[in-house]
Design an enzyme around this catalytic site. Structure first.
Site, PDB file in Angstrom:
ATOM      1  N   SER A  14      13.298  29.552 -40.145  1.00  0.00           N
ATOM      2  CA  SER A  14      14.090  30.715 -39.745  1.00  0.00           C
ATOM      3  C   SER A  14      13.289  31.549 -38.751  1.00  0.00           C
ATOM      4  O   SER A  14      12.094  31.778 -38.945  1.00  0.00           O
ATOM      5  CB  SER A  14      14.439  31.577 -40.960  1.00  0.00           C
ATOM      6  OG  SER A  14      14.975  32.824 -40.543  1.00  0.00           O
ATOM      7  N   THR A  30      18.955  31.323 -48.127  1.00  0.00           N
ATOM      8  CA  THR A  30      17.577  31.157 -48.535  1.00  0.00           C
ATOM      9  C   THR A  30      17.197  32.212 -49.573  1.00  0.00           C
ATOM     10  O   THR A  30      17.501  33.393 -49.436  1.00  0.00           O
ATOM     11  CB  THR A  30      16.651  31.246 -47.319  1.00  0.00           C
ATOM     12  OG1 THR A  30      16.934  30.143 -46.440  1.00  0.00           O
ATOM     13  CG2 THR A  30      15.193  31.195 -47.690  1.00  0.00           C
ATOM     14  N   LYS A  38      13.337  21.933 -43.895  1.00  0.00           N
ATOM     15  CA  LYS A  38      14.288  22.257 -42.836  1.00  0.00           C
ATOM     16  C   LYS A  38      13.526  22.726 -41.617  1.00  0.00           C
ATOM     17  O   LYS A  38      12.689  23.634 -41.705  1.00  0.00           O
ATOM     18  CB  LYS A  38      15.262  23.349 -43.299  1.00  0.00           C
ATOM     19  CG  LYS A  38      16.393  23.628 -42.309  1.00  0.00           C
ATOM     20  CD  LYS A  38      17.461  24.512 -42.936  1.00  0.00           C
ATOM     21  CE  LYS A  38      18.666  24.678 -42.015  1.00  0.00           C
ATOM     22  NZ  LYS A  38      19.761  25.430 -42.668  1.00  0.00           N
ATOM     23  N   ASN A  74      13.695  34.707 -38.338  1.00  0.00           N
ATOM     24  CA  ASN A  74      13.870  36.108 -38.694  1.00  0.00           C
ATOM     25  C   ASN A  74      12.866  36.650 -39.703  1.00  0.00           C
ATOM     26  O   ASN A  74      12.974  37.800 -40.125  1.00  0.00           O
ATOM     27  CB  ASN A  74      15.298  36.318 -39.227  1.00  0.00           C
ATOM     28  CG  ASN A  74      16.338  35.947 -38.192  1.00  0.00           C
ATOM     29  OD1 ASN A  74      16.196  36.278 -37.018  1.00  0.00           O
ATOM     30  ND2 ASN A  74      17.369  35.223 -38.609  1.00  0.00           N
ATOM     31  N   THR A  75      11.910  35.830 -40.108  1.00  0.00           N
ATOM     32  CA  THR A  75      10.781  36.286 -40.929  1.00  0.00           C
ATOM     33  C   THR A  75       9.518  36.091 -40.109  1.00  0.00           C
ATOM     34  O   THR A  75       9.184  34.957 -39.759  1.00  0.00           O
ATOM     35  CB  THR A  75      10.692  35.496 -42.244  1.00  0.00           C
ATOM     36  OG1 THR A  75      11.865  35.752 -43.025  1.00  0.00           O
ATOM     37  CG2 THR A  75       9.461  35.898 -43.043  1.00  0.00           C
ATOM     38  N   MET A  99      19.389  38.250 -40.238  1.00  0.00           N
ATOM     39  CA  MET A  99      19.567  38.776 -41.589  1.00  0.00           C
ATOM     40  C   MET A  99      18.233  39.039 -42.284  1.00  0.00           C
ATOM     41  O   MET A  99      18.071  40.024 -42.982  1.00  0.00           O
ATOM     42  CB  MET A  99      20.408  37.810 -42.425  1.00  0.00           C
ATOM     43  CG  MET A  99      21.783  37.491 -41.839  1.00  0.00           C
ATOM     44  SD  MET A  99      22.860  38.922 -41.655  1.00  0.00           S
ATOM     45  CE  MET A  99      23.240  39.281 -43.356  1.00  0.00           C
ATOM     46  N   GLY A 100      17.273  38.123 -42.103  1.00  0.00           N
ATOM     47  CA  GLY A 100      15.962  38.345 -42.691  1.00  0.00           C
ATOM     48  C   GLY A 100      15.868  37.994 -44.159  1.00  0.00           C
ATOM     49  O   GLY A 100      15.166  38.668 -44.927  1.00  0.00           O
ATOM     50  N   PHE A 101      16.549  36.915 -44.574  1.00  0.00           N
ATOM     51  CA  PHE A 101      16.468  36.453 -45.966  1.00  0.00           C
ATOM     52  C   PHE A 101      16.825  37.564 -46.955  1.00  0.00           C
ATOM     53  O   PHE A 101      16.111  37.805 -47.937  1.00  0.00           O
ATOM     54  CB  PHE A 101      15.067  35.918 -46.292  1.00  0.00           C
ATOM     55  CG  PHE A 101      14.688  34.630 -45.632  1.00  0.00           C
ATOM     56  CD1 PHE A 101      15.606  33.839 -44.957  1.00  0.00           C
ATOM     57  CD2 PHE A 101      13.366  34.187 -45.670  1.00  0.00           C
ATOM     58  CE1 PHE A 101      15.236  32.648 -44.346  1.00  0.00           C
ATOM     59  CE2 PHE A 101      12.977  32.996 -45.066  1.00  0.00           C
ATOM     60  CZ  PHE A 101      13.909  32.228 -44.404  1.00  0.00           C
ATOM     61  N   ASN A 137      17.786  24.158 -38.064  1.00  0.00           N
ATOM     62  CA  ASN A 137      18.080  25.566 -38.288  1.00  0.00           C
ATOM     63  C   ASN A 137      18.636  26.180 -36.999  1.00  0.00           C
ATOM     64  O   ASN A 137      18.976  25.468 -36.055  1.00  0.00           O
ATOM     65  CB  ASN A 137      16.804  26.285 -38.746  1.00  0.00           C
ATOM     66  CG  ASN A 137      17.089  27.444 -39.681  1.00  0.00           C
ATOM     67  OD1 ASN A 137      18.031  28.204 -39.495  1.00  0.00           O
ATOM     68  ND2 ASN A 137      16.245  27.593 -40.700  1.00  0.00           N
ATOM     69  N   THR A 138      18.673  27.502 -36.940  1.00  0.00           N
ATOM     70  CA  THR A 138      19.146  28.202 -35.741  1.00  0.00           C
ATOM     71  C   THR A 138      18.079  28.167 -34.651  1.00  0.00           C
ATOM     72  O   THR A 138      16.915  27.857 -34.902  1.00  0.00           O
ATOM     73  CB  THR A 138      19.483  29.659 -36.080  1.00  0.00           C
ATOM     74  OG1 THR A 138      18.306  30.303 -36.596  1.00  0.00           O
ATOM     75  CG2 THR A 138      20.591  29.737 -37.108  1.00  0.00           C
ATOM     76  N   GLY A 170      25.969  27.660 -34.196  1.00  0.00           N
ATOM     77  CA  GLY A 170      27.287  27.336 -33.698  1.00  0.00           C
ATOM     78  C   GLY A 170      27.256  26.332 -32.564  1.00  0.00           C
ATOM     79  O   GLY A 170      26.265  25.625 -32.352  1.00  0.00           O
ATOM     80  N   ASN A 216      22.258  35.767 -35.846  1.00  0.00           N
ATOM     81  CA  ASN A 216      21.925  36.536 -37.039  1.00  0.00           C
ATOM     82  C   ASN A 216      20.431  36.805 -37.088  1.00  0.00           C
ATOM     83  O   ASN A 216      19.609  35.995 -36.663  1.00  0.00           O
ATOM     84  CB  ASN A 216      22.397  35.801 -38.301  1.00  0.00           C
ATOM     85  CG  ASN A 216      21.325  34.927 -38.911  1.00  0.00           C
ATOM     86  OD1 ASN A 216      20.458  35.397 -39.640  1.00  0.00           O
ATOM     87  ND2 ASN A 216      21.378  33.627 -38.596  1.00  0.00           N
TER      88      ASN A 216
END
Length: 369
Positions: free
Chosen positions: A182, A91, A222, A184-185, A118-120, A251-252, A276, A116
């Site tokens: 996501s 992303t 998404k 993570n944001t 990761m945070g974009f 997504n996750t 996964g 994860n």
């Protein structure tokens, strides 16, 4: 052989460092003409029966690389060389950002999964747009561009942030994906609510049309597997109402309970999105629900827990025109796409369907026939 290599090298390395090492090897290989020709022939054989038309593009097959692996559009040729029929980069956010503090990527090996947060982390849409504009492709590729919200931008200003990225990236995208799913944001998933999603998608559509006047850039959204069924239906209805070109499911997940996870409890407890094998069942459920709602009116892309050709085949029967993977690539290595394609071709030949397009959504049509 790759599994032994994974156990002896990659599994002993920090997952993010292993990711960057693999990236460097892929980029090096694609720069060497003889090597890349050999690898493409070995890893990306083509099957005529798998040729796919979707989102206004003709592709060698339906199997693509999901967003998250190539965030900055630096390995499109390399991933095509390895056999992916389309590559979704990102992303990407309007402003460059480093992402969340490390350590932020974790392998759950017994579960064939990743977590994860990761945070974009990415170079920002201006840099990525410049990189895409300067591309001199070695291999023809369909390139999707996945865009998200910059972390420091408040939710009230999210639409303008997405519009900035759209204006920069739409000219270089074969299709554009609005990522509102996501975990993570902070606050991002709030944008999946229809009252927020409608004005956001409308503004992005208008920005893409305003910026690219010689063609229509397909627009998709998404969504997360954690949406309630009623919310999945609402997004499906909104996509049809707005004339979106597609939905990517999914997504996750932030879920952990009920997934049968067997990895170290400390790893399972890490915050972030789980991807996964454990996501497989719910992602397939969401896809089936979407197809039951929208049918063939929009393109559905199935992603989440796809490991085998059978997994990909089940997504196609459930309504996916395209399928994507990421996490299983970490565990299965460079022959993964070859195995998926070979297995899909065999399943199609042994099925009652003349073409892959005939198989899309076939399980629904059989029930209603």
């Amino acid at each position: 052989m790759y599994r032994l290599f994974f156990q002896l090298l990659f599994q002993r390395m920090d997952p993010e460092k292993a990711h960057h090492l693999a990236f460097r090897w892929i980029q090096l290989a694609v720069r060497l003409p003889v090597l890349r020709t050999f690898l493409a022939a070995a890893l990306a054989p083509r099957y005529k029966e798998l040729r796919t038309e979707a989102l206004g593009r003709r592709m060698h097959g339906p199997f693509g690389l999901a967003a998250g692996f190539d965030k900055n559009a630096v390995a499109i040729d390399g991933m095509t060389m390895l056999g992916f029929d389309h590559v979704e980069i990102g992303t990407v956010t309007a402003q460059p950002q480093p992402g969340n503090p490390k350590k932020r990527l974790f392998r759950l090996v017994p579960d064939r999964a990743l977590i994860n947060r990761m945070g974009f982390n990415n170079d920002g849409s201006a840099s990525v747009a410049a990189r895409l504009a300067a591309r001199n492709p070695v291999f023809p590729a369909t390139v999707g561009v996945n865009i998200g919200k910059t972390k420091i931008v408040p939710e009230a200003e999210a639409t303008a942030d997405y519009v900035t990225s759209t204006e920069r990236l739409a000219p270089h995208a074969d299709y554009l994906v609005v990522n509102v799913s996501s975990p993570n944001t902070p606050g991002l998933r709030n944008l999946q609510a229809v009252e927020h999603l409608r004005p956001l998608l409308t503004a992005v559509r208008e920005a893409a049309d305003r910026t690219v006047t010689d063609r229509r850039v397909p627009l998709l959204v998404k969504i997360a597997p954690d949406l309630a069924d009623a919310d999945v239906d609402a997004v499906a209805d909104l996509a049809v109402e707005l004339g979106l070109d597609g939905i990517i499911a999914t997504n996750t997940t932030i879920a952990r309970d009920g997934l049968g996870l067997t990895s170290d409890p400390k790893l399972i407890a890490e915050t972030g999105g789980l991807s996964g094998a454990p996501v497989k069942e719910r992602s397939l459920e969401v896809l089936r629900r979407l197809y039951a709602r929208v049918g063939d009116r929009i393109t559905l892309i199935g992603v989440g827990g796809i490991e085998t050709a059978e997994d990909a085949w089940q997504r196609i029967l459930a309504g996916a025109t395209l399928v994507q993977g990421y996490s299983a690539f970490i565990y299965q290595g460079p022959f993964w796409c070859r195995t998926i394609h070979k297995g899909l071709a065999a399943r199609l030949r042994n099925s009652p369907y003349a073409t892959l397009a005939d198989a899309v959504g076939a399980e629904h049509k059989k029930v209603t026939a």
